[in-house]
Design an enzyme around this catalytic site. Structure first.
Site, PDB file in Angstrom:
ATOM      1  N   CYS A 148       5.701 -12.339 -20.571  1.00 17.21           N
ATOM      2  CA  CYS A 148       5.087 -11.429 -19.843  1.00 17.21           C
ATOM      3  C   CYS A 148       5.593 -11.253 -18.321  1.00 17.21           C
ATOM      4  CB  CYS A 148       3.429 -11.585 -19.566  1.00 17.21           C
ATOM      5  SG  CYS A 148       3.186 -13.247 -19.045  1.00 17.21           S
TER       6      CYS A 148
ATOM      7  N   GLU B 221       5.511 -21.585 -18.342  1.00 16.44           N
ATOM      8  CA  GLU B 221       6.087 -21.262 -17.351  1.00 16.44           C
ATOM      9  C   GLU B 221       6.702 -22.407 -16.509  1.00 16.44           C
ATOM     10  OE1 GLU B 221       3.705 -18.528 -14.992  1.00 16.44           O
ATOM     11  OE2 GLU B 221       1.898 -19.506 -15.288  1.00 16.44           O
TER      12      GLU B 221
ATOM     13  N   HIS C  59       0.859  -1.035   0.077  1.00 12.69           N
ATOM     14  CA  HIS C  59       0.061   0.025  -0.027  1.00 12.69           C
ATOM     15  C   HIS C  59       0.732   1.159   0.038  1.00 12.69           C
ATOM     16  CE1 HIS C  59      -3.704  -2.476   1.563  1.00 12.69           C
ATOM     17  NE2 HIS C  59      -3.492  -2.440   0.250  1.00 12.69           N
TER      18      HIS C  59
ATOM     19  N   ASP D 299       8.037 -17.289 -13.115  1.00 11.92           N
ATOM     20  CA  ASP D 299       8.129 -18.821 -12.687  1.00 11.92           C
ATOM     21  C   ASP D 299       8.997 -19.566 -13.533  1.00 11.92           C
ATOM     22  OD1 ASP D 299       6.014 -18.942 -10.425  1.00 11.92           O
ATOM     23  OD2 ASP D 299       4.478 -18.368 -11.738  1.00 11.92           O
TER      24      ASP D 299
HETATM   25  C1  PEP Z   1       5.342 -15.325 -14.649  1.00 11.79           C
HETATM   26  O1  PEP Z   1       5.435 -16.310 -13.838  1.00 11.79           O
HETATM   27  O2  PEP Z   1       6.209 -14.626 -15.192  1.00 11.79           O
HETATM   28  C2  PEP Z   1       3.965 -14.366 -14.546  1.00 11.79           C
HETATM   29  C3  PEP Z   1       3.940 -13.424 -15.410  1.00 11.79           C
HETATM   30  O3  PEP Z   1       3.203 -14.775 -13.869  1.00 11.79           O
HETATM   31  P1  PEP Z   1       3.084 -14.313 -12.241  1.00 11.79           P
HETATM   32  O4  PEP Z   1       4.241 -13.461 -12.040  1.00 11.79           O
HETATM   33  O5  PEP Z   1       1.921 -13.728 -11.871  1.00 11.79           O
HETATM   34  O6  PEP Z   1       3.242 -15.654 -11.713  1.00 11.79           O
HETATM   35 MG    MG Z   2       3.485 -17.118 -13.145  1.00 13.15          MG
END
Ligand code: PEP
Ligand code: MG
Length: 616
Positions: free
Chosen positions: A514, A443, A201, A467
């Site tokens: 991502c 992942e 926060h 991950d």
């Molecule tokens: C990842 O694992 O790279 C991902 C984008 O998902 P999260 O960080 O939400 O596990």
């Molecule tokens: Mg992930």
């Protein structure tokens, strides 16, 4: 910038997490947060009603205090900060906290402070065990609300910030929402806290108030004395205590460069994200909550590459209904139009915990019943979300994406349930996009090894490096003791990303990334050279990445990537990348009026900018 302290105190450099960018210098205003020592008394049965009444009065007073603070700042504070205050107000009515404490007063015949402390300790232990940083932060909310209540019970309600008069940098263990609300009206230059992460926060409020902040410094309250001169760099997550004149000058120059850089980057927001030789790489945003949409417009994001839908399940005691899913995703897709959004289905379980889902307590949660595994084990919860996503797809270009897929069984089952959800909507005559694209996150190592075959099952891959690095290198992504081994440029990672991209492209599907790796400027030529079609990252990183992208050629990046495969270690790869950036892409990385590439221009953890004089 304030002059350096003339006395001979040794300078100290503390590193944490940059929560809100900007460089400021000023005197430290320290807020101590000692744990309140509570009296312990056994009470007589006939005293129970009085004690319960005293407790309820304290709850009501705390509610009034928060409500008043909220009303005072309702117009000046951004919505996120008000939402935090709402969440704290809700906690003051929560059964788990207030209800349970009242129950202990009655059943164990103990005083209200002791009952509350017992409940707070139990909850703190529960939340501390959570691996997910977002959820750990929610444990802090309970602590903050608990302390507010204890102060009312014990009659010491004065607020800690009321003594601030001059512009200062606040140093605190953490700040409560009522306190952060008061920052809006104060001359607070910045703040630094022991605890917190980017999702805390404190961080959310700091960036929405545009106050430079560094969180997660662990020991800053023990390292800083009131009145110490501090330089706080919210971009790199650094605080320098008692800097020398030379360090002050260095930061002054850095601040000047940062200003020029921010101005310079604004020019890129509306330009296309293409390389010098005309190759397009889509730059999209990662989003958790709808309130973040406002930042998308200023970032130049081409839609949302990862919407972490699990946030809809957090901080509540019931499950979202199909209609709530639908409304939530519809708001998102209408706000990002004409771009699209990739909605990742629920990624909870093990390390991400939602109280209403009764998830098992696991020995090895990162490898437990999480994400798609949990969804397949709870098809009704999953299908409710899928129907909501499908219905929202009637309003814009939505893609659906499944997390943590490890092989064929899971992706086929997920698609079967998606088909069932679609059939149900068809039977009820509800509109949705029948051509909705279906993707999976890559992942889990088994999925990357079988990428050539899995590519035939989906419309796109999105590599989740957060991950994937954890599983490929066997590094717990949240364990600070092994974080030095968490290396995105590890040769094994390069090989695995290349394999997934090649497999996807051979099957004619797009490959996105991502994970956080996509937002680091150092990795950009690597990811462009490897052929990623979309990079999705926090919105604020997009202008910088776009500027660099527009200054490099895809063909150069491809040739450069070939060279990376001759190295044995991540360090060798990194050194080579840095050298190449300097010799090949100095212009792309330099910022007008700012000069050439410097280590400090990167946000990469392995490349901070230690000052030789400051020590560390
Ligand atoms: C990842 O694992 O790279 C991902 C984008 O998902 P999260 O960080 O939400 O596990
Ligand atoms: Mg992930």
């Amino acid at each position: 910038m304030t002059a350096a302290n003339p006395d001979s105190k040794a300078p100290k450099v503390l590193r944490g997490v940059g929560a809100s960018p900007g460089i400021v210098a000023g005197k430290a205003f320290t807020l101590s947060r000692e744990r309140i020592v509570v009296p312990r008394r056994q009470i007589l049965p006939e005293q129970v009603p009085r004690e319960l009444h005293r407790f309820q009065e304290a709850v009501a007073e705390a509610q009034r205090e928060l409500q008043k603070a909220k009303e005072q700042v309702a117009l000046s504070l951004p919505r996120e900060a008000l939402l935090i205050m709402d969440a704290h107000l809700m906690l003051l009515a929560d059964e788990m906290l207030v209800g349970h404490a009242a129950q202990l007063i009655e059943e164990e015949q103990i005083n209200a402070e002791w009952a509350l402390r017992k409940v707070l300790d139990e909850l703190a232990a529960l939340f501390r065990k959570m691996k997910d940083s977002y959820l750990r932060e929610r444990g802090l909310d309970i602590e903050v609300v608990g302390e507010l209540l204890l102060r009312w019970l014990m009659g010491s309600q004065e607020t800690r910030l009321s003594q601030i008069e001059d512009p200062v940098i606040i140093v605190a263990h953490d700040l409560s929402p009522a306190e952060t609300a008061q920052l809006a009206g104060k001359k607070v230059l910045g703040f630094a806290t022991d605890v917190g992460s980017r999702t805390s926060h404190t961080a959310i409020v700091a960036s929405s108030l545009q106050i430079p902040a560094v969180v997660g410094l662990e020991r800053i309250t023990r390292e800083v004395n009131p009145g110490d001169l501090l330089i706080l760099d919210g971009s790199s997550g650094t605080v320098v205590v008692n800097p020398t004149e030379t360090i002050c000058r260095e930061y002054q120059e850095r601040k000047q460069r940062l200003l020029v850089m921010t101005r310079e980057l604004r020019k890129y927001v509306d330009l296309p994200s293409t390389t010098l030789d005309g190759h397009r790489v889509r730059l999209a945003a990662n989003l958790e909550i709808l309130e973040e949409i406002q930042y998308l417009k200023d970032s130049g994001a081409e839609g949302v590459g990862l919407f972490r839908t699990e946030y809809l399940f957090l901080g509540r005691s019931d499950l979202p209904s199909e209609d709530e899913h639908y409304q939530h995703y519809r708001r998102l897709i209408e706000a990002v139009a004409p771009h699209g959004a990739t909605l990742r289905t629920l990624d909870l379980g093990g390390d991400k915990f939602a109280s209403q889902l009764l998830m098992p307590d696991e020995m090895n949660p990162a490898m437990g019943l999480r994400a798609i595994r949990f969804c397949l084990a709870s098809p009704e919860i999953f299908k409710t979300q899928l129907r909501g996503i499908l219905r929202a797809s009637a309003h814009g270009k939505i893609r659906v994406m499944f997390p943590m897929v490890s092989g064929f069984h899971e992706i086929r089952e997920a698609k079967r349930l998606l088909r069932e959800a679609a059939d149900e909507l068809d039977r009820s005559g509800v509109a949705f996009d029948h051509q909705i694209q279906v993707g999976m996150m890559v992942e889990v190592p088994s999925a990357s090894l079988m990428a050539d075959r899995l590519a035939k099952e989906v419309d796109f891959f999105s590599i989740g490096t957060n991950d994937l690095i954890q599983y490929v290198l066997a590094i717990d992504r949240i364990n600070e003791h092994v974080s030095y081994l968490y290396e995105p440029l590890h040769p094994a990672m390069l090989q695995i990303i290349r394999q997934v991209v090649d497999a996807g492209h051979a099957a004619g599907i797009e490959v996105h990334i991502c994970g956080e790796m996509a937002s680091d400027p150092l990795h950009l030529p690597v990811l462009v050279g490897l052929g990623l079609d979309e990079l999705s990252m926090p919105a604020t990183s997009i202008p910088r990445i776009k500027k660099i992208l527009r200054g490099i050629k895809k063909s150069d990046a491809e040739a450069f990537v070939q060279e990376l495969f001759r190295f044995d270690t991540a360090r060798e790869v990194l050194e080579f990348v840095l050298e190449e950036i300097k010799s090949r892409w100095a212009d792309a990385y330099a910022l007008e009026g700012v000069g050439g590439v410097e280590a400090g221009d990167f946000q990469c953890a392995v490349n901070p900018f230690p000052s030789p004089e400051a020590g560390s």
